[in-house]
Design a protein around this motif. Structure first.
Motif, PDB file in Angstrom:
ATOM      1  N   THR A  82       0.650  -1.247  -0.254  1.00 45.77           N
ATOM      2  CA  THR A  82      -0.019   0.184  -0.130  1.00 45.77           C
ATOM      3  C   THR A  82       1.024   0.645   0.044  1.00 45.77           C
ATOM      4  N   PRO A 103      -9.307   2.463 -10.656  1.00 45.12           N
ATOM      5  CA  PRO A 103     -10.122   3.494  -9.901  1.00 45.12           C
ATOM      6  C   PRO A 103     -10.482   2.520  -8.849  1.00 45.12           C
ATOM      7  N   GLN A 147     -10.347  -0.004  -7.345  1.00 40.44           N
ATOM      8  CA  GLN A 147      -9.291  -1.845  -6.940  1.00 40.44           C
ATOM      9  C   GLN A 147      -9.397  -1.620  -5.856  1.00 40.44           C
ATOM     10  N   GLY A 148      -9.244  -2.365  -4.946  1.00 42.30           N
ATOM     11  CA  GLY A 148      -9.500  -1.976  -2.916  1.00 42.30           C
ATOM     12  C   GLY A 148      -9.482  -3.691  -2.566  1.00 42.30           C
ATOM     13  N   SER A 159     -10.793   1.324  -0.679  1.00 38.45           N
ATOM     14  CA  SER A 159     -10.652   1.170  -1.665  1.00 38.45           C
ATOM     15  C   SER A 159      -9.411   2.409  -2.599  1.00 38.45           C
ATOM     16  N   SER A 160      -9.093   2.670  -3.923  1.00 37.91           N
ATOM     17  CA  SER A 160      -8.796   3.763  -4.571  1.00 37.91           C
ATOM     18  C   SER A 160     -10.191   4.800  -4.718  1.00 37.91           C
ATOM     19  N   LYS A 218     -10.453   6.449  -1.132  1.00 35.81           N
ATOM     20  CA  LYS A 218      -8.989   7.226  -1.480  1.00 35.81           C
ATOM     21  C   LYS A 218      -9.085   8.815  -2.301  1.00 35.81           C
ATOM     22  N   GLU A 224      -1.880   3.452  -0.198  1.00 35.22           N
ATOM     23  CA  GLU A 224      -2.889   3.659  -1.290  1.00 35.22           C
ATOM     24  C   GLU A 224      -3.578   2.340  -0.452  1.00 35.22           C
ATOM     25  N   ALA A 225      -4.681   1.911  -1.381  1.00 34.78           N
ATOM     26  CA  ALA A 225      -5.740   1.104  -0.871  1.00 34.78           C
ATOM     27  C   ALA A 225      -5.378  -0.701  -1.173  1.00 34.78           C
TER      28      ALA A 225
END
Length: 467
Positions: free
Chosen positions: A66, A103, A105-106, A379-380, A383, A404-405
């Motif tokens: 991350t 975008p 993702q998570g 998640s992105s 974020k 990051e997620a």
């Protein structure tokens, strides 16, 4: 008269296999790179295909780094192999993959609701024990193993032993400053980590209806720590408003049809549950764990309990081991214990609502000297939304790392960990031995308590945080 669980189960029953086991239709299968690649590769090796690729979704969350600027290379040994294998297997199977850089993702249990993949009345499975989180939207969602995932992928069905039913009714309203995480820990402390074993838990009552979707996700998330098969909350306008317009939610006329059907997903008056529990919301206080199980929880202003106060759910050996491992003393206060680190993240408390509440306490304050503080959005999308509101600057200015997620140090599988026997206050869901590092001592709490403790440099009550 039927419960919401019984209604969904009946709609998905394919065959009665006898002995209490039935074959159920599975609407959605979710995968992540720690177990999903294994299931997909095993399926391909057996010469079988994914039956309904459009109903299968995979994400990168468990072993990915991350740290800013991350890629396929990971701190975790063999982590890169998990990532690349899942990517290749997902592409070969034709399923949707929320890859690094996407975008969407998570963490799997964060992205499924925010994308509208999980919907009321669906059956949804994932090789992850916290899949029960997604029952917050009125779905029947539960965790499975990799072999079961192969069966669901190949056939769209699963053999399932019918669980019993339990209703947990929370009357009244939670007090100001008391969160869904506190409610979940309160239930575990009162009824034990095995209190719901073999049951589907329906959370109901005024306090539950007053929760946002994010709050319901947190409450349902900890049902696996309650030993439940899964958890569920009857969907209502709060859920419908949350889902409308989500990428995978129904559109146009289909939306109206879906909502009309979803409004029938409730437990009928007179429906019979195998077990019922009633909770007074007014009796719930901000909680924190003292031991090495989520059931080892007490109100923040209470001391470490004596054995006789927890004996219903613990053996003497387990109690003594928890005290020794966490280096705490019966009768001694928890508030004031110095901490080494603070962590906000995981599928329990990493959504935008969690970050907003923590940021409200951090604004204009600084993390205490010597404390490592980390915030990992779930998640992105979370974020990006947090950054659009300037929350990232609040965390960074306070002295938190902004990541990051992903799952990160929720479970010490991403390669990173906290130090040997460090004391950590964390918004995660498990405080097992070495869960967040080698003999790391983890205290579970809400994101607000984590933020307040990071500033104080010790376990602290967010309601009494000094300016």
């Amino acid at each position: 008269m039927r419960t919401i669980f019984e209604k969904i189960w009946a709609e998905h029953q394919v065959a009665d296999l006898g002995g209490g086991t039935e074959l159920l239709l599975i609407d959605r299968v979710l995968l992540h790179e720690r177990t999903g690649g294994v299931a997909l590769e095993s399926l391909a090796a057996a010469g079988r295909k994914v039956m309904a690729p459009g109903q299968v979704f995979a994400t990168m969350d468990h072993v990915v780094d991350t740290l800013p600027g991350r890629g396929d290379r990971t701190i975790m040994p063999t982590g890169t192999a998990f990532i690349t294998a899942t990517r290749a297997a997902a592409q070969a199977a034709g399923i949707t993959l929320f890859d690094l850089g996407d975008p969407r993702q998570g963490i799997v249990h964060v992205i499924s609701p925010e994308q509208g993949i999980v919907l009321p009345g669906l059956t949804l499975v994932c090789p992850d024990s916290h899949t029960c989180s997604q029952g917050a939207l009125g779905a029947l969602a539960w965790g499975i193993g990799s072999t079961e995932a192969e069966h669901a992928l190949a056939t769209g069905t699963l053999r399932v032993r019918r669980p019993r039913t339990m209703r947990v009714t929370v009357n009244g309203r939670l007090a100001q400053g008391v969160t869904p995480k506190d409610l979940a820990l309160h239930i575990l402390a009162r009824h034990g980590a095995g209190g719901a074993k073999g049951h589907v838990v329906e959370y109901a009552g005024e306090a539950v209806r007053a929760l946002s979707v994010e709050g319901r996700l947190t409450l349902c998330n900890l049902a696996t720590e309650f030993a439940a098969f899964t958890a569920i909350v009857a969907p209502d306008d709060v859920v419908f408003d949350y889902l409308q317009g989500r990428p995978y939610a129904p559109k146009a006329a289909r939306w109206d049809q879906a909502v009309a059907a979803w409004r029938q997903l409730y437990s009928d008056d007179g429906a019979v549950f195998d077990r019922t529990i009633t909770i007074d919301a007014g009796a719930v206080a901000p909680m924190i764990t003292w031991g090495n199980s989520p059931q080892h929880a007490v109100p923040l202003d209470q001391p470490v309990p004596a054995f006789q106060d927890v004996a219903d759910h613990n053996t003497r050996e387990a109690y003594d081991r928890a005290l020794s491992y966490m280096a705490v003393t019966p009768g001694a206060p928890l508030v004031g214990l110095p901490i080494d680190a603070a962590f906000i993240g995981s599928c329990t408390n990493s959504r935008l609502e969690d970050l907003r509440r923590a940021a409200a306490l951090l604004r204009g304050r600084k993390v205490a000297a010597g404390v490592r503080a980390i915030c990992v959005p779930g998640s992105s999308r979370v974020k990006a939304e947090a950054e659009a509101e300037g929350l990232d600057r609040v965390f960074l200015d306070a002295g938190f790392e902004w990541r990051e997620a992903g799952c990160s140090m929720c479970f010490f599988a991403g390669g990173e960990s906290f130090g040997h026997r460090q004391r950590v206050v964390t918004s995660t869901n498990r405080n097992f031995e070495s869960r967040q590092g080698p003999e790391t001592r983890s205290h579970l709490a809400s994101s607000e308590t984590v933020a307040a403790s990071a500033v104080a440099g010790r376990l602290a009550d967010p309601r009494r945080l000094e300016v």
